[in-house]
Design an enzyme around this catalytic site. Sequence first.
Site, PDB file in Angstrom:
ATOM      1  N   GLU A   1       0.822  -1.218   0.000  1.00  0.00           N
ATOM      2  CA  GLU A   1       0.000   0.000   0.000  1.00  0.00           C
ATOM      3  C   GLU A   1       0.852   1.263   0.000  1.00  0.00           C
ATOM      4  O   GLU A   1       1.684   1.459   0.895  1.00  0.00           O
ATOM      5  CB  GLU A   1      -0.921  -0.021   1.239  1.00  0.00           C
ATOM      6  CG  GLU A   1      -1.871   1.161   1.281  1.00  0.00           C
ATOM      7  CD  GLU A   1      -2.925   1.042   2.382  1.00  0.00           C
ATOM      8  OE1 GLU A   1      -3.283  -0.090   2.761  1.00  0.00           O
ATOM      9  OE2 GLU A   1      -3.365   2.094   2.866  1.00  0.00           O
TER      10      GLU A   1
ATOM     11  N   LYS B   1      -7.427  -1.022  11.558  1.00  0.00           N
ATOM     12  CA  LYS B   1      -6.847  -1.394  10.261  1.00  0.00           C
ATOM     13  C   LYS B   1      -5.609  -0.523   9.998  1.00  0.00           C
ATOM     14  O   LYS B   1      -4.583  -1.008   9.515  1.00  0.00           O
ATOM     15  CB  LYS B   1      -7.897  -1.219   9.152  1.00  0.00           C
ATOM     16  CG  LYS B   1      -7.497  -1.828   7.814  1.00  0.00           C
ATOM     17  CD  LYS B   1      -6.596  -0.969   6.962  1.00  0.00           C
ATOM     18  CE  LYS B   1      -6.299  -1.610   5.610  1.00  0.00           C
ATOM     19  NZ  LYS B   1      -5.389  -0.798   4.789  1.00  0.00           N
TER      20      LYS B   1
ATOM     21  N   ASP C   1       4.146 -14.702  11.396  1.00  0.00           N
ATOM     22  CA  ASP C   1       2.807 -15.138  10.992  1.00  0.00           C
ATOM     23  C   ASP C   1       1.810 -13.986  11.213  1.00  0.00           C
ATOM     24  O   ASP C   1       1.331 -13.776  12.322  1.00  0.00           O
ATOM     25  CB  ASP C   1       2.440 -16.375  11.833  1.00  0.00           C
ATOM     26  CG  ASP C   1       1.037 -16.892  11.551  1.00  0.00           C
ATOM     27  OD1 ASP C   1       0.273 -16.224  10.833  1.00  0.00           O
ATOM     28  OD2 ASP C   1       0.717 -17.965  12.076  1.00  0.00           O
TER      29      ASP C   1
ATOM     30  N   HIS D   1      -2.387  10.509   0.338  1.00  0.00           N
ATOM     31  CA  HIS D   1      -2.497   9.135  -0.126  1.00  0.00           C
ATOM     32  C   HIS D   1      -2.524   9.095  -1.651  1.00  0.00           C
ATOM     33  O   HIS D   1      -1.809   8.332  -2.282  1.00  0.00           O
ATOM     34  CB  HIS D   1      -3.796   8.565   0.448  1.00  0.00           C
ATOM     35  CG  HIS D   1      -3.895   7.076   0.379  1.00  0.00           C
ATOM     36  ND1 HIS D   1      -3.297   6.260   1.305  1.00  0.00           N
ATOM     37  CD2 HIS D   1      -4.526   6.266  -0.493  1.00  0.00           C
ATOM     38  CE1 HIS D   1      -3.564   5.000   1.006  1.00  0.00           C
ATOM     39  NE2 HIS D   1      -4.302   4.974  -0.087  1.00  0.00           N
TER      40      HIS D   1
HETATM   41  C1  MEV Z   1      -5.912   3.129   5.267  1.00  0.00           C
HETATM   42  O1  MEV Z   1      -5.179   1.986   4.850  1.00  0.00           O
HETATM   43  C2  MEV Z   1      -5.939   3.249   6.783  1.00  0.00           C
HETATM   44  C3  MEV Z   1      -6.861   4.333   7.350  1.00  0.00           C
HETATM   45  O2  MEV Z   1      -8.191   4.119   6.906  1.00  0.00           O
HETATM   46  C4  MEV Z   1      -6.768   4.263   8.856  1.00  0.00           C
HETATM   47  C5  MEV Z   1      -7.765   5.151   9.578  1.00  0.00           C
HETATM   48  O3  MEV Z   1      -8.824   5.491   9.060  1.00  0.00           O
HETATM   49  O4  MEV Z   1      -7.469   5.444  10.776  1.00  0.00           O
HETATM   50  C6  MEV Z   1      -6.461   5.707   6.847  1.00  0.00           C
END
Ligand code: MEV
Length: 403
Positions: free
Chosen positions: A85, A270, A286, A383
């Site tokens: 990513e 995430k 792992d 991003h």
């Molecule tokens: C993207 O890979 C991760 C985010 O969505 C984390 C978040 O929203 O805190 C930007």
Amino acid sequence: MSDEHHGSRIPEFRSLSLADRRRELAVRAELSPDDLALLDTGGLAAADAGRMIENVVGIYALPLGVALNFQINQRDYLVPMAVEEPSVVAAASYAARMVREGGGFSATADQPVMIAQIELRDVGDPAAARARIEAARAEILALADSCQAVLVSVGGGARDLEVRHVTGSTQNRLVVHLHVNCRDAMGANSVNTMAETVAPRLAELSGGRVGLRILSNLADRRVVRVSARIPFAALASDKGGAVGSEVAEGVAAASRFAEDDPYRAATHNKGIMNGVDAVVMATGNDWRGVEAGAHSYAARDGRYRPLATWKIEGESLVGRLEMPMAVGTVGGTLQVHPGARLALRILRVSSSEELGMVIGAAGLGQNLAALRALATEGIQRGHMNLHKRAVGDPAPSRSGPRS
Ligand code: MEV
């Protein structure tokens, strides 16, 4: 070599050519030309891949980057990250730089204790069976150790036993937990072998039948705790936009949102796992196990919660992360994957606990960078700039960048 050379601040690293980045890395991490050659092959020859899994037809490659600026418990680390990513490595480096201004990350780790579960079914009198098993504690721990001479010789082994009455679909199930110190291994093989070794004796003591015998990925005895204290000034926008105290308030508000809403907590976590998994993967560990541990821990009180939270304390923003970290620096994949061993050498960690603390810091840093972006200009600008660099400038798609 002086500590200065092992520092994790490398000005303009991002704008160097690939060859110059490698040269710089070789100096800092004391790598040989052979080590550097590994970076072209993904660190694993196709011929060796067949020693890891079945039906091998090739190698699947991912980019390997190095996150900069990390300082944890006063030590600098160059942090290898394997991830597909865009912006993850840049965000980790950016966050670590802000945290550095507040003195770096502080971290602690539990002893490397994994849990083996032995399920006992059709136990007629669970209370009496529990008492008999508890009375045989020393015998069971010794039996478990008897099949793991190497682990015991390096100071690991079975440490304790806990008997749980796990009901729901039945009243006749006991589950015995063996707590096993795995030292620098992740420990799955040792722990599973121990579970299979002691299961028949436990069934005998319980008067029941052996059910499943396997480790639990809810490794809540092997937890890392990482914190960061960032002065408001370090959070201000370089371009003179956002004021530090406003950024801090925005990050703290984003944390409260995650604390109040499981839908938001999932995305918040995430982002943490963007940092965690990338280091877990680079070091041959792992990541499914670490993921399972993270999310079950996040839901351990019955409600899904953020693994890291942020609040304002005085003139600083303070973040705290706590999560299970079942990773190793020996054994498993590391025996057959030279690239994973190289990543550990770049990191210069000397124990599984130390590796866990670095991974936790990568997770907390990643979370800070994401919340800072979300609380200010939004995630898309940074991003998407990196995304465009990676793939050209595609027409907007319905799905957009992954989140
Ligand atoms: C993207 O890979 C991760 C985010 O969505 C984390 C978040 O929203 O805190 C930007």
